[in-house]
Design an enzyme around this catalytic site. Structure first.
Site, PDB file in Angstrom:
ATOM      1  N   ARG A   1       0.349  -7.550  21.193  1.00 59.52           N
ATOM      2  CA  ARG A   1       1.397  -7.641  22.188  1.00 59.52           C
ATOM      3  C   ARG A   1       1.694  -6.101  22.781  1.00 59.52           C
ATOM      4  NH1 ARG A   1       6.055 -10.426  18.562  1.00 59.52           N
ATOM      5  NH2 ARG A   1       4.724 -12.350  18.280  1.00 59.52           N
TER       6      ARG A   1
ATOM      7  N   HIS B   1      13.369 -10.911  14.081  1.00 59.88           N
ATOM      8  CA  HIS B   1      13.257 -10.342  12.890  1.00 59.88           C
ATOM      9  C   HIS B   1      14.413 -10.327  12.085  1.00 59.88           C
ATOM     10  CE1 HIS B   1       9.262  -8.641  14.330  1.00 59.88           C
ATOM     11  NE2 HIS B   1       8.984  -9.535  13.949  1.00 59.88           N
TER      12      HIS B   1
ATOM     13  N   ASN C   1       9.039 -22.480   6.854  1.00 60.68           N
ATOM     14  CA  ASN C   1       8.686 -21.860   8.077  1.00 60.68           C
ATOM     15  C   ASN C   1       7.433 -22.594   8.828  1.00 60.68           C
ATOM     16  OD1 ASN C   1       8.219 -20.220  10.022  1.00 60.68           O
ATOM     17  ND2 ASN C   1       7.826 -18.108   8.939  1.00 60.68           N
TER      18      ASN C   1
ATOM     19  N   ASP D   1      -5.562  -4.615  13.736  1.00 61.72           N
ATOM     20  CA  ASP D   1      -4.997  -4.623  12.159  1.00 61.72           C
ATOM     21  C   ASP D   1      -5.111  -3.039  11.951  1.00 61.72           C
ATOM     22  OD1 ASP D   1      -5.517  -4.062   9.108  1.00 61.72           O
ATOM     23  OD2 ASP D   1      -5.862  -6.164   9.194  1.00 61.72           O
ATOM     24  N   MET D   2      -3.891  -2.682  11.575  1.00 63.73           N
ATOM     25  CA  MET D   2      -3.844  -1.284  11.294  1.00 63.73           C
ATOM     26  C   MET D   2      -4.763  -0.428  10.238  1.00 63.73           C
ATOM     27  SD  MET D   2      -2.245   1.528  12.455  1.00 63.73           S
ATOM     28  CE  MET D   2      -0.821   0.906  13.578  1.00 63.73           C
ATOM     29  N   ARG D   3      -4.826  -1.481   9.329  1.00 58.77           N
ATOM     30  CA  ARG D   3      -6.045  -0.940   8.301  1.00 58.77           C
ATOM     31  C   ARG D   3      -7.311  -0.615   8.768  1.00 58.77           C
ATOM     32  NH1 ARG D   3      -4.685  -5.916   4.569  1.00 58.77           N
ATOM     33  NH2 ARG D   3      -4.844  -6.844   6.881  1.00 58.77           N
TER      34      ARG D   3
ATOM     35  N   GLU E   1      11.779 -11.763   3.486  1.00 56.29           N
ATOM     36  CA  GLU E   1      12.350 -12.684   4.301  1.00 56.29           C
ATOM     37  C   GLU E   1      12.598 -14.254   3.758  1.00 56.29           C
ATOM     38  OE1 GLU E   1      11.179 -12.443   8.790  1.00 56.29           O
ATOM     39  OE2 GLU E   1       9.624 -11.533   7.657  1.00 56.29           O
TER      40      GLU E   1
ATOM     41  N   ARG F   1      13.409 -21.612   8.313  1.00 58.49           N
ATOM     42  CA  ARG F   1      13.505 -20.779   9.447  1.00 58.49           C
ATOM     43  C   ARG F   1      13.516 -21.340  10.958  1.00 58.49           C
ATOM     44  NH1 ARG F   1       8.773 -17.400  12.077  1.00 58.49           N
ATOM     45  NH2 ARG F   1      10.026 -15.553  12.791  1.00 58.49           N
TER      46      ARG F   1
ATOM     47  N   LYS G   1       4.394 -22.679   6.352  1.00 60.43           N
ATOM     48  CA  LYS G   1       4.699 -21.691   5.165  1.00 60.43           C
ATOM     49  C   LYS G   1       5.847 -21.861   4.198  1.00 60.43           C
ATOM     50  CE  LYS G   1       4.988 -16.499   4.300  1.00 60.43           C
ATOM     51  NZ  LYS G   1       5.183 -15.302   4.839  1.00 60.43           N
TER      52      LYS G   1
ATOM     53  N   LEU H   1       7.567  -3.229  10.810  1.00 63.30           N
ATOM     54  CA  LEU H   1       6.398  -2.994  11.457  1.00 63.30           C
ATOM     55  C   LEU H   1       5.505  -4.041  11.040  1.00 63.30           C
ATOM     56  CD1 LEU H   1       6.314   0.979  11.264  1.00 63.30           C
ATOM     57  CD2 LEU H   1       7.458  -0.727  13.326  1.00 63.30           C
ATOM     58  N   GLY H   2       4.732  -4.695  11.610  1.00 65.89           N
ATOM     59  CA  GLY H   2       3.724  -5.768  11.429  1.00 65.89           C
ATOM     60  C   GLY H   2       2.875  -6.287  12.686  1.00 65.89           C
TER      61      GLY H   2
END
Length: 394
Positions: free
Chosen positions: A237, A176, A10, A279-281, A381, A87, A17, A205-206
């Protein structure tokens, strides 16, 4: 027949990656990241047999990084590498499935590049480098958009003049796709349902997020569109905004297109709403400490996600389940709970204990007894790309 090994690549503009996928093994024999390529700080990181290591590769480009990677891949594969899966973000309308690379496929990927100017050229760099290093090895392009090419025209067309679609490809493509494909198939397996006659709503969700309606193994609608900016609130975004926002900002603030585009893609979403992080955390911790911006960002994220899933249900005749996946979807009981709370009209409700249990790779059902199925399914993925590569090779 021995289990086959596929190297999944990727490529970004300055990164690669990678993962070596063995079709018979759950864990990757080798995986890692080459980053900061083209700079004096270029470095290769990898994990193998539970150990981690790094190698400085100053000023290395994609080809040099892959050349350093080759001996490791061959060693981890015991000298038996069967193919490479690349990818590629955008396949436009040209690719409805993974395709073995040849001159025509490569030329078409280049032609489509204006639809993904940050991604397809980077993928082509990796493809060119890998073909030079592995000239006799079968190589396959796997497209993020291909899974969504099953959408009906009424789902993918914008209400714009016909010429913009016919002459310039302006339509909804979705992204995705490898993740939505993988987790819906895995969800059907977990539920004991035949994938070819099952019906799902999926939330990936990321930092990038999208929803998808999947019927009988095919995408029928998805939240991302011409670009990955359409749809949900994401890390940085904005997701959906008034289409006239651009001209409003240009007239009243004097902003040009480049500034508006950067704002919508890089300064908005969770970061813009919270004023502190994408970052959600981090946001969940700040919310617990009373940070109003963090609390608002989470509320907007979950409400907009619930709205999107409800709208995706228009593409279904029945609902076999809702699937949460991706870094946030797999690890945030709070987001799952708040989102499902907005979907009471679909009869959805969660078991709090099961919801709290499903974090850090733990998969399973989280619905309350007597309510429609809700699953947490970790995405993979790289494995999906490897599976599609193997299918293309026969």
């Amino acid at each position: 027949m021995p289990a086959r090994n596929i190297l999944v690549i990727n490529c970004g503009s300055s990164s690669i990656k990678f993962a070596l996928v063995n079709e018979a093994q759950e864990h990757f024999p080798l995986s890692g990241l080459a980053e900061r390529l083209g700079s004096a700080d270029a470095v290769l990181h990898w994990q193998r047999d539970g150990g981690k290591d790094s190698l400085a590769i100053p000023n290395a480009d994609h080809r040099i990084a892959l050349a350093h990677l080759l001996p490791m891949v061959q060693g981890a594969a015991d000298g038996h590498l069967h193919g490479i899966g690349h990818r590629v973000v955008h396949g436009g309308e040209s690719f409805t499935r993974a395709r073995r690379l040849d001159d025509q496929v490569i030329a078409t990927i280049a032609t489509i590049a204006p639809l993904a100017p940050l991604h397809n050229p980077a993928a082509l760099q990796g493809i060119e480098a890998a073909l030079k290093l592995f000239p006799t090895l079968p190589q396959v392009a796997v497209f993020d958009t291909a899974f969504h090419q099953s959408m009906p025209e009424h789902a993918y067309r914008y209400a714009l003049p016909e010429a913009l679609y016919r002459e310039h490809g302006v339509r909804r493509y979705g992204f995705h796709g490898t993740s939505h494909h993988y987790v819906s198939h895995r969800g059907a397996q977990m539920a004991g349902l035949p994938y070819a006659s099952s019906s799902w709503l999926v939330a990936h969700l990321g930092n990038g997020s999208s929803t998808c309606a999947i019927v009988n193994g095919e995408s029928r609608d998805t939240s991302m569109g011409l670009t990955p900016l359409e749809g949900l609130v994401m890390g940085t975004r904005s997701g959906d905004v008034d289409p006239n926002l651009h001209s409003h900002l240009a007239r009243n603030l004097g902003w040009n297109l480049e500034k508006i585009d950067h704002m919508l893609n890089n300064d908005s979403g969770l970061l813009g709403l919270s004023g502190m992080s994408n970052d959600m955390r981090t946001l969940e911790q700040a919310r617990e400490q009373g940070h109003p911006g963090a609390a608002l960002a989470i509320e907007v994220f979950c409400y907009r996600l619930g709205k999107s899933l409800a709208s995706m249900s228009c593409a279904l005749e029945r609902l076999d389940g809702v699937i949460f996946t991706g870094g946030i979807g797999e690890n945030s009981p709070l987001v799952r709970s708040k989102t499902i709370a907005h979907l009471k009209l679909l009869g959805l409700a969660l078991d709090d204990a099961q919801n709290a249990r499903c974090v850090r790779g733990v998969a399973g059902p989280i619905e309350a007894a007597g309510h429609p199925r809700v699953l947490v399914v970790p995405t993979n993925e790289e494995r999906q790309i490897a599976l599609e590569t193997l299918a293309s090779l026969g």
